[in-house]
Design a protein around this motif. Structure first.
Motif, PDB file in Angstrom:
ATOM      1  N   GLY A  86       0.838  -1.187   0.000  1.00  0.00           N
ATOM      2  CA  GLY A  86       0.000   0.000   0.000  1.00  0.00           C
ATOM      3  C   GLY A  86       0.874   1.238   0.000  1.00  0.00           C
ATOM      4  N   ALA A  87       0.585   2.161   0.917  1.00  0.00           N
ATOM      5  CA  ALA A  87       1.380   3.376   1.026  1.00  0.00           C
ATOM      6  C   ALA A  87       2.516   3.232   2.035  1.00  0.00           C
ATOM      7  CB  ALA A  87       0.480   4.549   1.433  1.00  0.00           C
ATOM      8  N   TYR A  88       2.722   2.011   2.543  1.00  0.00           N
ATOM      9  CA  TYR A  88       3.741   1.771   3.559  1.00  0.00           C
ATOM     10  C   TYR A  88       5.013   1.238   2.920  1.00  0.00           C
ATOM     11  CZ  TYR A  88       6.002  -0.229   7.688  1.00  0.00           C
ATOM     12  OH  TYR A  88       6.898  -0.545   8.670  1.00  0.00           O
ATOM     13  N   CYS A 132      -6.814  -6.681   5.265  1.00  0.00           N
ATOM     14  CA  CYS A 132      -6.681  -5.587   4.303  1.00  0.00           C
ATOM     15  C   CYS A 132      -7.060  -6.118   2.922  1.00  0.00           C
ATOM     16  CB  CYS A 132      -5.290  -4.973   4.301  1.00  0.00           C
ATOM     17  SG  CYS A 132      -3.997  -5.898   3.461  1.00  0.00           S
ATOM     18  N   VAL A 133      -7.723  -5.273   2.138  1.00  0.00           N
ATOM     19  CA  VAL A 133      -8.193  -5.654   0.811  1.00  0.00           C
ATOM     20  C   VAL A 133      -7.347  -4.933  -0.221  1.00  0.00           C
ATOM     21  CG1 VAL A 133     -10.143  -5.661  -0.784  1.00  0.00           C
ATOM     22  CG2 VAL A 133     -10.534  -5.989   1.679  1.00  0.00           C
ATOM     23  N   PRO A 134      -6.654  -5.659  -1.089  1.00  0.00           N
ATOM     24  CA  PRO A 134      -5.776  -4.997  -2.063  1.00  0.00           C
ATOM     25  C   PRO A 134      -6.556  -4.100  -3.014  1.00  0.00           C
ATOM     26  CG  PRO A 134      -6.018  -7.333  -2.579  1.00  0.00           C
ATOM     27  CD  PRO A 134      -6.644  -7.133  -1.232  1.00  0.00           C
ATOM     28  N   SER A 135      -6.068  -2.884  -3.175  1.00  0.00           N
ATOM     29  CA  SER A 135      -6.728  -1.914  -4.041  1.00  0.00           C
ATOM     30  C   SER A 135      -5.870  -1.522  -5.234  1.00  0.00           C
ATOM     31  CB  SER A 135      -7.076  -0.655  -3.234  1.00  0.00           C
ATOM     32  OG  SER A 135      -5.897  -0.083  -2.675  1.00  0.00           O
ATOM     33  N   GLU A 136      -4.662  -2.074  -5.313  1.00  0.00           N
ATOM     34  CA  GLU A 136      -3.766  -1.739  -6.412  1.00  0.00           C
ATOM     35  C   GLU A 136      -2.799  -2.883  -6.645  1.00  0.00           C
ATOM     36  OE1 GLU A 136      -0.958   1.387  -5.539  1.00  0.00           O
ATOM     37  OE2 GLU A 136      -1.127   1.017  -3.381  1.00  0.00           O
TER      38      GLU A 136
END
Length: 221
Positions: A86-88, A132-136
């Motif tokens: 994600g953004a991490y 968490c659900v992958p969005s990308e």
């Protein structure tokens, strides 16, 4: 780093007893932190030095955290861990030594790489949740040659220990690093710890989880 629970602060845990002495300090203002000393537990026979960078969101300025302390977990010795989920983003280097106050020399944090390695992975990151659900889909770079899926939860009173993520990781993080860094407390229960070197083909859509993913264990810690 906001609400992030600093992994750098969890990397070397202390127990009861007494043994060798190690320099003991933490700094985000440069490597030369105060040279306090700590007497290690009797079961500890090594000192650890850590350099760590965590970024979340749109942060673009690296600010490494440096640590020196007694080391209880030899899995963390002489390692490089890298993760993008994600953004991490995480980069983590360590060195260990086995003598009184031997953790003095400076440690260099391995630089990040922007060179794609051909692997693509579903991506998400959640702190305080075990889902968490992958969005990308991420294009993995450098030494991050594995797709990782990780989730750990905890009982009442330890909700902050919950974490879940999917993304690109170094092989070292897949083998034992994710467990050692993200779920070190005994209250934490590992739900998912899977890695695969087979993500979506470049230019293709990523599956919900890469085919051929292999579980690396799921048991109370």
């Amino acid at each position: 780093m906001g609400e992030l629970l600093s992994l750098c602060m969890l990397a070397a845990l202390l127990g009861p007893g007494g043994a060798i002495s190690c320099y003991n300090c933490t700094s985000s203002e440069g490597y030369n932190c105060t040279m306090d000393q700590a007497t290690c537990p009797g079961t500890v026979n090594s000192c650890i030095t850590i350099a760590c960078v965590e970024e979340h969101g749109d942060e673009d300025k690296e600010k490494p955290v440096y640590e020196k302390k007694c080391n209880l977990d030899d899995r963390l010795c002489n390692q490089f861990y890298g993760l993008t989920a994600g953004a991490y983003r995480l980069r983590w280097n360590s060195t260990c030594c086995r003598a009184d106050r031997c953790n003095l020399p400076e440690i260099t944090l391995q630089p990040s790489s922007g060179v794609p390695n051909g692997l693509q992975c579903p991506s998400c990151f959640a702190r305080g949740s075990d889902v968490c659900v992958p969005s990308e889909v991420l294009n993995c770079t450098g030494l991050q040659t594995q797709c990782i899926q990780f989730a750990a939860t905890a009982g009442p009173g330890f909700e902050g220990l919950r974490v879940a993520f999917m993304g690109c990781a170094t092989h070292s993080l897949c083998v034992v690093g994710a467990v050692a860094l993200f779920a070190p407390q005994r209250q934490a229960v590992l739900k998912t710890n899977m890695c695969s070197a087979g993500g979506a083909a470049r230019g293709g859509a990523a599956p919900p989880w890469p085919r051929g993913a292999a579980p690396l264990g799921a048991a109370p810690l």
